[in-house]
Design an enzyme around this catalytic site. Structure first.
Site: not given
Length: 637
Positions: A279, A363, A391
């Site tokens: 990344k 979540e 969610r």
């Protein structure tokens, strides 16, 4: 090279030896654009070679390439004919930071939330199969998104029914915050299994070179690979779910990736291709701190310094107060869903690691886990962006509200959210949760208000409670915000408090001309719109209209009788809400008053790209519109 690529077909014409130079050019373009516009930097820099290899092997749009979340799709946009518009990334009326159906035929889905790509890919592929199509669908999903339960539901289903599905697992050991949990450790173990991959690769090359017997040898090769996997990759989750597993591969070696993808196209089974990427690759500040450069505002390219708010933000204010409460109360625990830094929990995490829990991109689990902590006597503070808490609606109802568990849910980035477009606006939480029994909903307007309401939520509540605030700086305080909490009641801020000088001049004018009728307006606002109401109130005062502000500390419960008693002193009421009108608190409150009134809130549509001010302007939630509505109501009266 980049500006001459108008489609994946142009990309395929570029010689292999020039692809590394193209990758470098793409990185420079991404860094330059994100430095000016903000955006998702680290994830995109890590996916350049992977995206190039996919588009050089597969035939988009006949083959579909679906990016999970799609925040890593900048290279995909650049090689599918959108180079000329790339400088408009995340700007008003510009290119989205995510895949969008209306942008290109190469974008099959509007994305923005994690863990959905495999489900979407499987549905698309099944529809194609029923039509008689034999094209491939590739779902590119990160190891962070793989922690979402929806991804596993889709993997379990896909392994049974879909031979043309290719899942590319982009493993960079990061989601937004650093990955935690057993899935991360499992993938790390797989990445050490290079012995198997070396044998597999060499044997496959050997089979290709043997004429006449390739078909029989290919079947033997398949059986042999299963045996080798039993030796070197014991308990491979993906194989157990019905997938062929390939990897780990170097995600920055385009030649190896292309070679593997060409082979994978011919495997008559669903396949997981495990790719290891870095990344932030190619830009040292992002390599060294990929979490900070995940979703980033404009920054200085030379040193990576990010522009920040000139004053204290709500998130920073919360971070400090949570840390202070953590020092005093050992029962406070903090939970995040891969967003420790974004929600301000990183300070608490550093000082109280035993009471900090990053559950990954999960979540639903975060909310139910909070309920479990509450049942065990802890005081959980679960901080999640407003857009992502959507969610967890079922968990908030079933596992918190129904059981009346005391958990504090912090909704960061509520209301208008700059840059990320439709998928990230925090405008639905009020309407979603107001109908739920036992739920308390709070909306602070300033840092002092935030501190008082947070203490109330932690110490004085015995039920689930949510606190929401915007991605913005904290407004200036007034004395009213120091008042203690009264359940169901907000704060009445007189014009003499927030605009004392203007108020005094207006009073003097009326003393000189007492025959003039006094016009009085009340602006009723959620905390996130307090600054806009102050600006509008000052202008109305300057035009001779006394204007007070009622800040709704409580969105639920509401003391309707008290609210009605306040409104009786005013000629008209203007409601200002940084949430949707349908099901919002303003729609509810206006039914309790007899005053002339109007509501300024988000309309029944999705918002587009833009900064905070542009998003509010598109929705009509601006100081100028507040002024206009008040004047029209007064003229009617």
């Amino acid at each position: 090279m980049l500006q001459n690529i108008n489609s994946p077909e142009d990309l395929k014409k570029i010689p292999s030896k020039k692809i590394p130079l193209l990758a470098e050019e793409i990185r420079k373009k991404i860094i330059h654009t994100v430095a000016h516009n903000g955006g998702h930097l680290a994830s995109n820099l890590g996916a350049v070679e992977l995206t190039l290899a996919l588009h050089r092997v597969f035939n988009s749009p006949e083959d579909a390439i679906i990016f999970d979340v799609s925040h890593q799709s900048y290279t995909h946009k650049l090689v599918t004919g959108r180079y000329k518009d790339f400088d408009s990334l995340r700007k008003k009326d510009g290119m989205s930071g995510f895949t969008r159906i209306n942008e290109s035929e190469h974008d099959y889905f509007d994305a923005g939330h994690a863990s959905s790509s495999i489900s979407s890919a499987l549905g698309l592929l099944t529809a194609w199969k029923l039509e008689g199509r034999d094209d491939k669908v590739v779902a590119v999903i990160g190891d962070g998104a793989l922690t979402g339960g929806m991804a596993f539901e889709a993997l379990s289903h896909a392994g049974q029914i879909s031979p043309n599905l290719i899942v590319v697992l982009n493993d960079n050991q990061m989601s937004i915050s650093k990955n935690t949990g057993s899935i991360s450790r499992y993938l790390s173990r797989l990445t050490t299994s290079k012995t198997y991959q070396s044998i597999n690769y060499k044997f496959s090359r050997l089979v290709d070179k043997i004429p006449y017997f390739s078909e029989k040898l290919a079947k033997f090769n398949f059986r042999m690979k299963r045996g080798l996997k039993g030796l070197f990759l014991t308990n491979n989750l993906f194989v157990d779910l019905g997938f062929e597993y390939v990897g780990p591969l170097n995600g920055h070696n385009v030649e190896q990736l292309e070679d593997t993808f060409r082979r994978v196209k011919n495997i008559p089974r669903p396949v997981v291709v495990h790719v290891i990427t870095q990344k932030g690759k190619g830009y040292s500040p992002a390599e060294n701190d990929p979490s900070s450069f995940h979703g980033v505002g404009p920054f200085n390219i030379s040193d990576g310094v990010v522009e920040k708010f000139d004053t204290l933000s709500f998130t920073e204010s919360f971070s400090r107060m949570l840390y202070e409460e953590g020092l005093n109360n050992p029962k406070i625990a903090a939970i995040t869903a891969a967003m420790a830094k974004g929600t301000g929990l990183d300070l608490f995490a550093r000082h109280f690691p035993d009471r900090f829990f990053d559950v990954g991109i999960a979540e639903e689990h975060a909310v139910t886990f909070a309920g479990g902590l509450s049942a065990g006597g802890m005081i959980p503070v679960c901080a999640i962006y407003s857009t992502f808490i959507q969610r967890s609606v079922d968990q908030m109802i079933m596992d918190l509200a129904l059981q009346n568990r005391h958990a504090v849910l912090v909704f960061d980035r509520a209301g208008a959210v700059p840059g990320d477009g439709e998928t990230h606006q925090g405008i639905f939480d009020i309407a979603l949760l107001r109908p739920v029994p036992n739920f308390i909903m709070l909306s602070p307007a300033t840092s002092l208000d935030q501190k008082i309401l947070f203490k109330y939520a932690v110490y004085d509540c015995d039920s689930p409670v949510s606190i929401r605030w915007p991605k913005s700086s904290c407004p200036n305080e007034s004395e009213s915000f120091s008042k203690p909490v009264e359940i169901g009641r907000g704060l009445l801020i007189k014009s003499s408090e927030y605009a004392s000088g203007v108020h005094e001049r207006l009073e003097e004018d009326f003393e000189v001309k007492p025959e003039l009728p006094r016009k009085k307006v009340l602006l009723v606002t959620t905390g996130g719109m307090y600054s806009e109401c102050v600006t509008a109130g000052r202008s109305l005062l300057l035009s001779g209209i006394f204007t007070d502000i009622y800040s709704l500390r409580f969105l639920k419960p509401l003391d309707e009788e008290y609210f009605n008693s306040i409104c009786k002193d005013y000629d008209c009421v203007v409601f200002v809400e940084d949430g949707v009108y349908n099901g919002g608190v303003s729609q509810y409150l206006r039914s309790f008053i007899s005053n002339k009134n109007c509501v300024i809130a988000f309309p029944d549509k999705f918002s587009s790209n833009g900064n905070r001010q542009q998003i509010l302007e598109e929705a009509g939630i601006t100081s100028s519109n507040i002024i206009k509505c008040a004047q029209e109501l007064l003229n009617e009266k």
